[in-house]
Design a protein around this motif. Structure first.
Motif, PDB file in Angstrom:
ATOM      1  N   GLU A  44     -13.888  48.871 -55.592  1.00  0.00           N
ATOM      2  CA  GLU A  44     -14.888  48.886 -54.514  1.00  0.00           C
ATOM      3  C   GLU A  44     -16.305  48.883 -55.103  1.00  0.00           C
ATOM      4  OE1 GLU A  44     -16.605  48.859 -50.793  1.00  0.00           O
ATOM      5  OE2 GLU A  44     -14.485  48.539 -51.271  1.00  0.00           O
ATOM      6  N   ALA A  45     -16.507  49.645 -56.169  1.00  0.00           N
ATOM      7  CA  ALA A  45     -17.814  49.664 -56.828  1.00  0.00           C
ATOM      8  C   ALA A  45     -18.163  48.272 -57.355  1.00  0.00           C
ATOM      9  CB  ALA A  45     -17.831  50.685 -57.962  1.00  0.00           C
ATOM     10  N   LEU A  47     -17.135  45.356 -56.159  1.00  0.00           N
ATOM     11  CA  LEU A  47     -17.477  44.495 -55.024  1.00  0.00           C
ATOM     12  C   LEU A  47     -18.889  44.788 -54.527  1.00  0.00           C
ATOM     13  CD1 LEU A  47     -14.098  44.591 -53.088  1.00  0.00           C
ATOM     14  CD2 LEU A  47     -15.001  42.718 -54.492  1.00  0.00           C
ATOM     15  N   ARG A  48     -19.222  46.043 -54.431  1.00  0.00           N
ATOM     16  CA  ARG A  48     -20.576  46.407 -53.987  1.00  0.00           C
ATOM     17  C   ARG A  48     -21.620  45.965 -55.004  1.00  0.00           C
ATOM     18  NH1 ARG A  48     -20.460  52.109 -50.744  1.00  0.00           N
ATOM     19  NH2 ARG A  48     -18.648  51.618 -49.454  1.00  0.00           N
ATOM     20  N   TRP A  49     -21.324  46.126 -56.283  1.00  0.00           N
ATOM     21  CA  TRP A  49     -22.248  45.747 -57.348  1.00  0.00           C
ATOM     22  C   TRP A  49     -22.537  44.247 -57.304  1.00  0.00           C
ATOM     23  CZ3 TRP A  49     -25.944  47.411 -60.126  1.00  0.00           C
ATOM     24  CH2 TRP A  49     -26.275  46.878 -61.356  1.00  0.00           C
ATOM     25  N   ASN A  51     -22.642  42.380 -54.726  1.00  0.00           N
ATOM     26  CA  ASN A  51     -23.440  42.050 -53.547  1.00  0.00           C
ATOM     27  C   ASN A  51     -24.768  42.796 -53.476  1.00  0.00           C
ATOM     28  OD1 ASN A  51     -21.539  40.211 -52.413  1.00  0.00           O
ATOM     29  ND2 ASN A  51     -20.273  41.968 -51.877  1.00  0.00           N
ATOM     30  N   THR A  52     -25.070  43.577 -54.505  1.00  0.00           N
ATOM     31  CA  THR A  52     -26.311  44.346 -54.541  1.00  0.00           C
ATOM     32  C   THR A  52     -27.439  43.496 -55.113  1.00  0.00           C
ATOM     33  OG1 THR A  52     -25.139  46.431 -54.813  1.00  0.00           O
ATOM     34  CG2 THR A  52     -27.416  46.374 -55.598  1.00  0.00           C
TER      35      THR A  52
END
Length: 64
Positions: A44-45, A47-49, A51-52
């Protein structure tokens, strides 16, 4: 932005994430007590990274 910029940016983001990954996993494992759940959190980290907006992030490991 040039066509190659996004790819270069993702490559850099990947290197930064892979460098931080063992520490991320360790933190998640200690918090959750389960390797499978820790892997889910690390994924999850990631995926978020991806898109950040990383433009102004000076310390990727601290952010992650």
């Amino acid at each position: 932005m040039h066509a190659g910029d996004d790819g270069d940016s993702l490559e850099q983001a990947t290197r930064e994430f892979l460098a931080a990954r063992p520490q991320l996993f360790g933190i998640a494992y200690r918090m959750l007590g389960s390797a499978a759940e820790a892997e889910d959190i690390v994924q999850e980290a990631w995926l978020r990274w991806q898109n950040t907006d990383r433009t102004n992030i000076l310390e990727p490991t601290a952010f992650l």
